[in-house]
Each structure stands twice: as structure tokens, then as C-alpha cells.
Scaffold this active site. Structure first.
Site, PDB file in Angstrom:
ATOM      1  N   GLY A 112       0.136 -66.477  62.351  1.00 22.93           N
ATOM      2  CA  GLY A 112       0.854 -66.452  61.104  1.00 22.93           C
ATOM      3  C   GLY A 112       0.101 -65.526  59.975  1.00 22.93           C
ATOM      4  N   GLU A 115       1.198 -61.835  61.189  1.00 19.35           N
ATOM      5  CA  GLU A 115       2.654 -61.716  60.994  1.00 19.35           C
ATOM      6  C   GLU A 115       2.930 -61.683  59.374  1.00 19.35           C
ATOM      7  OE1 GLU A 115       4.898 -64.198  64.402  1.00 19.35           O
ATOM      8  OE2 GLU A 115       3.303 -65.500  63.319  1.00 19.35           O
ATOM      9  N   GLU A 135      -0.829 -66.818  70.029  1.00 19.79           N
ATOM     10  CA  GLU A 135       0.196 -68.134  70.302  1.00 19.79           C
ATOM     11  C   GLU A 135       0.417 -68.395  71.666  1.00 19.79           C
ATOM     12  OE1 GLU A 135       1.370 -66.451  66.215  1.00 19.79           O
ATOM     13  OE2 GLU A 135       0.492 -65.789  68.107  1.00 19.79           O
TER      14      GLU A 135
END
Length: 257
Positions: A112, A115, A135
Site C-alpha cells: 500500500g 500504491e 502481496e
């Protein structure tokens, strides 16, 4: 507004947001996502803020990922809700913000965290930064836009390799593949971000916002980006900032935006 997980610092027309969860390496949890959303929304409405820098507090991490303990026991429906809320509140929100956002990656930007950096309008990094989407090593896939933005930024083949291997890139490797624009020693990272943000803030705020909207149109399959550019180019001619900018150029002076 008081925040528990982020620190705000304004310097001129530039707002710096530091994610401040040092014990968790600045991992994103739901409260932090909400705080970031609120701070960004407020900044976007503030006419005195013309550019935003997002970085991590401390020297070890930008954002080391999502806070796994928060969703380790979620089922499929809860997982979808988590991803959708993240997209709506933060990641898509940042990408489409009319105030430009620079991600200053200082240390780990994983999952994240990467991201979030990819949702910013562009990225710079310290030379100790490491980036990746790990992930699949946890039995899941990137859920905050990573499968979509990474191929757009570095190409499908490279993105596939990075996602499927769960490997990390060094800062220099990230620069070589176009994921980040600049790599500097850590002590120079925020000064460089401030310099770039200040340069942006000196330009026409309306034109900058319109440029963001127009560039983003290329990733919308329903929109013809060239037609969008033509339309938005024409709209600029009706603004006071176009009049000021062209007048300043002809009069050989700095514009007052």
C-alpha cells in the site's frame, strides 16, 4: 483539525504531509487513510496551498505497507469493501486531486505504500529507498491500484515480474524504469521536493489543475485524450490566469497568479 497519525507542515504555498507511525514503519491503517483523506481534501480547498508533498516520518520508511493485522481475518466481502473504500478515500482521490501531489519516498515503500506513491502525480526517492508489491507472498494481490498503475508507469512486462515475484526495486532501479524521477541522498530528499513543489506553485494553479485532469484522461478508456486536450486547451483561454500569464510574458515580467 487534530491528527494522530500524520503531521502537517506548511512552507509558503507548499504543504508537506508526513505519515507518522514510526513503530509500524508508517503502515497504512484505516484511521491513517481517513486522516490523509481529510488533510488532502482540506488542502485542495485552500487557495493558499498550491502543491502537496507526502512523505514518511523518520528515516526508515515512506510507508512499509498496509497494516496487515487490521485485515488478516477478513472474508472476501470485507476484503472488497476494504479495497473499494481505500480507492475512494485515498488512492483514486490523490490521483485526481487538482492540487499536485509529490511522493517523496524515504525508505521502504511496499504494498500500500508503493500504491500510495504511485497515486501521486510523480515520485522522487532517497537513495536508500526500496519499492515493491509483496502481496502475492501473503496470498493476496495488490488491492489499492497496484495492478493498474504499475503497468502504466513501467510497462506490463516489468510490472508483471515485480508483482509475481514480490521482489523489491532499489531506488536506482526504480529511476531506471521510470517509476521515480529523481534519486538523491536522504538529507536532500525533502529539500528537492520543496524546490519542485515551489516551482509548480509559481505557475498558474488553474492551468496546473487542468493539466492534471487532461493527463489523467489517457488512462480512461471511455475518454478520447486528444479531444479532452483540445477542449481543455480552449477552456484555458477564458481564464484570468491565461490573460495574466500571456500579458506578463509580453510585458517581460513575472506573472502574478
Amino acid at each position: 483539525m487534530e491528527y494522530k497519525n500524520i503531521i502537517l507542515e506548511q512552507n509558503g504555498k507548499v504543504l508537506t504531509i508526513l505519515i507518522d507511525r514510526p513503530k509500524q514503519l508508517n503502515a497504512l491503517n484505516i484511521p491513517t487513510i481517513l486522516e490523509l483523506h481529510n488533510a488532502l481534501a482540506d488542502a485542495n480547498m485552500d487557495k493558499n496551498i498550491r502543491a502537496i508533498i507526502i512523505s514518511g516520518g523518520g528515516t526508515r520508511a515512506f510507508v512499509a505497507g498496509a497494516d496487515i493485522k487490521e485485515f488478516a481475518h477478513f472474508d472476501g466481502e470485507q476484503g472488497q469493501t476494504l479495497a473499494k473504500n481505500g480507492h475512494d478515500l485515498l488512492f483514486n482521490f490523490v490521483e485526481n486531486l487538482s492540487t499536485p501531489v509529490i511522493a517523496a519516498i524515504n525508505g521502504f515503500a511496499l504494498g500500500g505504500g508503493l500504491e500510495l506513491a504511485m497515486s501521486a502525480h510523480f515520485r522522487i526517492a532517497s537513495d536508500n529507498a526500496k519499492m515493491g508489491l509483496p502481496e502475492v507472498s501473503l496470498g493476496v494481490i495488490p488491492g489499492y491500484g497496484g495492478t493498474q498503475r504499475l503497468p502504466q508507469l513501467i510497462g506490463k512486462g516489468r510490472a508483471m515480474e515485480l508483482i509475481l515475484t514480490a521482489n523489491m526495486l532499489t531506488a536506482q532501479e526504480a529511476k531506471e524504469c521510470g517509476l521515480v524521477n529523481h534519486v538523491v541522498p536522504q538529507e536532500e530528499l525533502l529539500p528537492l521536493a520543496q524546490k519542485l513543489a515551489s516551482k509548480i506553485a509559481s505557475n498558474s494553479g488553474q492551468a496546473v489543475a487542468t493539466a492534471i485532469e487532461t493527463v489523467n484522461a489517457q488512462s480512461d478508456k471511455k475518454t478520447n485524450g486528444y479531444k479532452k486536450e483540445i477542449k481543455n486547451f480552449g477552456k484555458c483561454f477564458d481564464t484570468k490566469e491565461f490573460t495574466e500569464g500571456t500579458s506578463a510574458f509580453l510585458e517581460k515580467r513575472k506573472p502574478n497568479f
